[in-house]
Design an enzyme around this catalytic site. Structure first.
Site, short mmCIF file in Angstrom:
data_model
loop_
_atom_site.label_atom_id
_atom_site.label_comp_id
_atom_site.label_asym_id
_atom_site.label_seq_id
_atom_site.Cartn_x
_atom_site.Cartn_y
_atom_site.Cartn_z
N ASP A 1 2.72 1.67 3.57
CA ASP A 1 2.29 1.01 2.35
C ASP A 1 2.43 -0.51 2.43
OD1 ASP A 1 2.66 -0.22 -0.34
OD2 ASP A 1 2.55 1.83 -1.10
N GLY B 1 -3.42 8.56 -1.01
CA GLY B 1 -3.47 10.02 -1.03
C GLY B 1 -4.51 10.55 -1.98
N ILE C 1 0.43 1.45 -2.89
CA ILE C 1 -0.77 1.81 -2.13
C ILE C 1 -0.70 3.26 -1.66
CG2 ILE C 1 -1.89 1.40 0.12
CD1 ILE C 1 -1.61 -1.57 -0.39
N ASP C 2 0.49 3.74 -1.30
CA ASP C 2 0.61 5.09 -0.76
C ASP C 2 -0.02 6.14 -1.66
OD1 ASP C 2 1.82 5.07 1.75
OD2 ASP C 2 3.82 4.82 0.93
N VAL C 3 0.33 6.14 -2.94
CA VAL C 3 -0.13 7.19 -3.84
C VAL C 3 -1.65 7.14 -3.98
CG1 VAL C 3 -0.07 8.07 -6.20
CG2 VAL C 3 2.05 7.33 -5.09
#
Length: 835
Positions: A567, A601, A596-598
């Protein structure tokens, strides 16, 4: 039309059979329309007389691939034409306040009466079922302020005593749009069972889900997982000391493997090599510090702390207090030996997560961004050679994904209107069940950390059967795998396989052969090293869909396509850290963990939805993709473009920022902080409030100070009431902590209603960890017919290894043998969460 495999007919674009009516304005609705257009859908933007309400070059970017039709929906003719279009469409999108479409004659009931097969998407700011918040004029910052995005903005700012802070990143619209695009595609695939559906995605609910890791709370959380900054915050709170550290003093609390270093050219270089086995050693070796890499403690991170042979382990973040300053000093000296771009090449080749800190403008001209298609060149009729964010989600074999039509001309669809209205209206082939959109879908999940696992935990809420396969020896430390995994691996079964053995690989291949979807977060080279080339996957299962997330991948290969990253690396590379910190000299990781990670996904779920839709038509599998860098583009959508003559990149940035001018700003009332949003009414809004009317004639340069003085004379509730019912708003600035507390319900209390409140947090008080855990409920997506399930608790890693192996036909004797030989495993540690 994209080219299929050798000797096969070309495949159609994923959504080329879908027509979308985009009634949206500003960002959330148009973002959904752009994502669907980028995947091949025919998207008609329905404009009011006078054109879109957002007068910005961003509108040109968000309109790419669409056509425009001007309709006065308040007139009988305009409404009649809109309903005729609905009869010949598959999806409608709108992001107005609750009730607006109903008053226009285009509410969910009216849409379904016109077309029982329609999938209608509504993106209000707050839930339509929330009587207190539904009427609020939900501008982006109003949603952010109420939810808690502007409060406690990261460990740095808490230590500096800066609260609240303003950020222009449209996280609510970005999260909401991605949930919305995903949901419409999943609903399309279930139309034969469920019929048409109406889906509401409140942007505030989506924002809270996107910030789930900032709201997560674990009972009696072990102190071993606290960073130096968290420990210092606790110390100051315990001792009653103020939080007043200057920025320059924060450095001593930063982990050596998770921070920005100054290089020989004065540029910053961000290293994110903490918590993954082998990454700290690789970082030190890349810096020429081989002897230091060999001398540091390296032992099993899953031991309880009482059994540690040293203060800390290279496999476990954070670095111990005794070594933190020493390591940082040596690494600082090493980085000063080369310019940042050289370090980027060295770290990339050495498979160490690290990147040059860039501004947004630099990213838009970056050689990798342009070569990979993460940034596109579009010849726009108004802006000329326009560089803009690339696809959020794409299919690897969809070569037309990069061929973008520029921003449209107003009403350019009017010439096609007679032909469209001459088409046969859509008919409903299915029934009216109430089932999960993805029931029956089998997923093999090979992901770790957050972005990749988010795919599986998201599809599980819609009924998919997800098996998480992890290695027998963990590569992530317990913080990254267990603490974050309690959300990221909800709703899955867990098996441990040793893919370095023939038996482990054979078991995985049997799982893949029986699956519909395989998810991976890795680069192409890492996937090949695992023996899972695209050709091998097709040989195992010709119709399987691979969903792949990496750090810097795009529709094409580029110089950094195989560089590793997480991220924060994507934040640094795409300009988020420079924007948040206020400049190249003061970059900061964005305050909210998983920023950013979520969304990466969720973007992968959009790509999956498109791949499923294409497979439903053609029987062909494929590779559905996104990347962290593409998600970094998405959360900066209002600024992610450049062209000759563009106005300066002067949007609000930095830790002292409170807003965008006096009419969109944080102010302190008599009792608390609040946000004032009058971006359109502006001085009209002031004249409507007796206590502010005299300020309507104040000069712009004096207005901020005058408003601050006036707002300080009354409490927030008074000011909130003064603008109620208008298109402007004042709202109390909330905190994630307070939002969580007010929305909390315990699972032991019985059935949990996901649809009534904007916010819902569940206390999982029967969790297999043996502690209660608070997690944001999955209530961002609210269909009328499709079912949404609260996923089951994330199991202890390996808890279902035996069950999974038996499910692929292995006898108990063989399962026992695999466990005995280390070809499979059933646990990483004695405790669910090592103590």
């Amino acid at each position: 039309m994209s080219t299929g495999r050798s000797g096969e007919m070309p495949l159609p674009r994923p959504l080329s059979h879908i027509r979308v009516l985009d009634f949206g304005q500003y960002f959330a609705g148009p973002l959904v329309g752009m994502m669907l257009a980028d995947l091949g859908a025919e998207v008609i933007r329905i404009d009011p007389p006078g054109g879109p309400r957002l007068h910005s070059p961003a509108t040109d970017m968000l309109s790419r691939g669409k056509s425009s039709l001007t309709l006065d929906l308040k007139s009988s003719d305009g409404l009649a034409t809109a309903l005729e279009l609905v009869r010949r469409a598959d999806i409608t999108i709108e992001n107005f306040r609750p009730g607006v479409m109903k008053r226009l004659g285009l509410g969910p009931d009216e849409l379904r009466a016109a077309n029982p097969a329609i999938i209608s998407l509504s993106l209000p700011g707050f839930a339509s079922t929330d009587p207190g918040l539904a009427p609020v004029a939900a501008w982006e910052a109003v949603i952010a302020a109420r939810t808690g995005q502007f409060s406690d903005m990261g460990l740095n700012r808490r230590l500096m005593g800066i609260n609240p802070s303003f950020t222009p990143l449209p996280l609510a619209s970005a999260y909401g749009a991605t949930f919305g695009a995903m949901a419409t595609l999943f609903a399309l695939g279930a139309r034969d069972r469920n019929g048409g559906d109406h889906i509401e995605v409140p942007l505030a609910s989506a924002l809270l889900e996107g910030l789930v890791y900032n709201c997560e709370q674990i009972e009696d959380y072990p102190k071993r997982y606290s960073s130096a900054r968290e420990i210092e915050l606790d110390r100051r709170e315990t001792e009653g000391l103020p939080c007043d550290l200057p920025f320059s003093e924060l450095e001593r609390y930063l982990d050596p493997f998770y921070r920005t270093y100054e290089c020989a050219d004065g540029r910053g270089f961000f290293v994110g090599a903490a918590g993954v086995s082998g990454h700290p050693q690789r970082a030190l070796r890349a810096l020429g510090l081989e002897e230091l890499a060999r001398s540091l403690p390296d032992f099993d991170a899953y031991l309880d702390q009482k059994d540690w042979p040293a203060e800390w382990s290279m496999r476990n973040s954070p670095v111990g207090e005794r070594d933190r300053e020493r390591l940082a000093g040596v690494m600082k000296a090493a980085f000063l030996g080369r310019p940042a771009r050289e370090w980027e090449e060295i770290f990339g080749a050495a498979k160490v997560p690290g990147t040059l800190q860039r501004s947004t403008r630099e990213w838009l001209s970056d050689p990798h961004a342009l070569a990979s298609g993460l940034v596109l060149r579009v010849s726009d009729p108004r802006r000329g050679d326009m560089r803009q964010m690339g696809n959020v989600a794409w299919l690897a074999d969809d070569s037309a994904a990069e061929k973008k039509r520029p921003g449209l001309a107003l009403d350019d669809a009017s010439s096609r209107l007679p032909a469209i209205l001459a088409e046969v209206p859509r008919t409903l082939r299915g029934g009216a069940e109430s089932s999960g959109w993805l029931e029956g879908l089998r997923v093999v999940d090979l992901t770790n950390v957050v972005a990749g696992p988010t795919i599986g935990s998201t599809v599980a809420r819609f009924g998919a059967d997800v098996v998480s396969v992890q290695p027998v020896e963990p590569s992530l430390d317990p913080w990254g795998a267990v603490t974050l995994g309690v959300h990221a691996h909800r709703g899955k079964r867990s098996a441990l396989l040793n893919l370095k053995t023939l038996a482990g690989r054979e078991a995985l291949e049997k799982l893949i052969a029986g699956a519909d979807v395989v998810t991976m977060n890795c680069t192409d080279s890492q996937r090949e090293e695992l023996g899972l080339s695209i050709e091998r996957l097709r040989a195992l299962n010709p119709t399987v869909i691979l969903v792949q997330v990496d750090a810097f991948g795009g529709p094409r290969r580029g110089p950094k396509s195989d560089h590793l990253g997480y991220d924060d690396l994507a934040q640094a590379a795409t300009g988020v850290m420079v924007r948040f910190g206020g400049g190249l000299a003061t970059p900061e990781e964005h305050a909210h963990m998983g920023t950013i990670d979520v969304i990466a996904g969720l973007s992968a779920c959009v790509a999956l939805g498109a791949a499923l839709e294409r497979r439903r038509r053609t029987g062909q599998g494929g590779v559905a993709r996104t990347s962290l860098a593409a998600a970094g583009n998405l959360i900066q959508a209002p600024f992610m473009f450049d062209y000759p003559g563009r106005a300066p990149f002067s949007e609000p940035a930095g830790r002292e920022t409170r807003g965008q001018g006096p009419f969109y700003h944080c102010y302190q009332a008599q009792d608390d902080w609040m946000f004032f949003a009058a971006p359109e009414e502006r001085r009209v809004a002031l004249r409507a409030v007796p206590d502010l009317a005299d300020l309507a004639e104040e000069a712009e340069e004096n207005l901020g100070a005058a408003l601050a003085a006036r707002f300080a004379t009354r409490d927030v509730a008074y000011w909130e009431k003064s603008l109620a019912g208008t298109s402007s708003a004042i709202i109390r600035i909330g905190s994630l902590r307070a939002t969580r507390a007010a929305a909390l319900v315990a699972e032991s209390e019985g059935e949990i209603d996901l649809a009534q409140a904007t916010f819902r947090v569940v206390r999982h008080d029967r969790h297999p960890m043996g502690r209660w855990i608070d997690l944001v409920a999955p209530n961002a997506v609210r269909p009328e017919r499709g079912r949404v399930f609260i996923p089951g608790d994330a199991p202890k890693y390996g808890a279902q290894t035996r069950e999974v192996l038996r499910g692929i036909g292995y006898a108990e004797e063989r399962v026992n043998a695999m466990l005995a030989k280390g070809e499979a495993g059933d646990s990483w540690s004695e405790n669910y969460l090592p103590e």
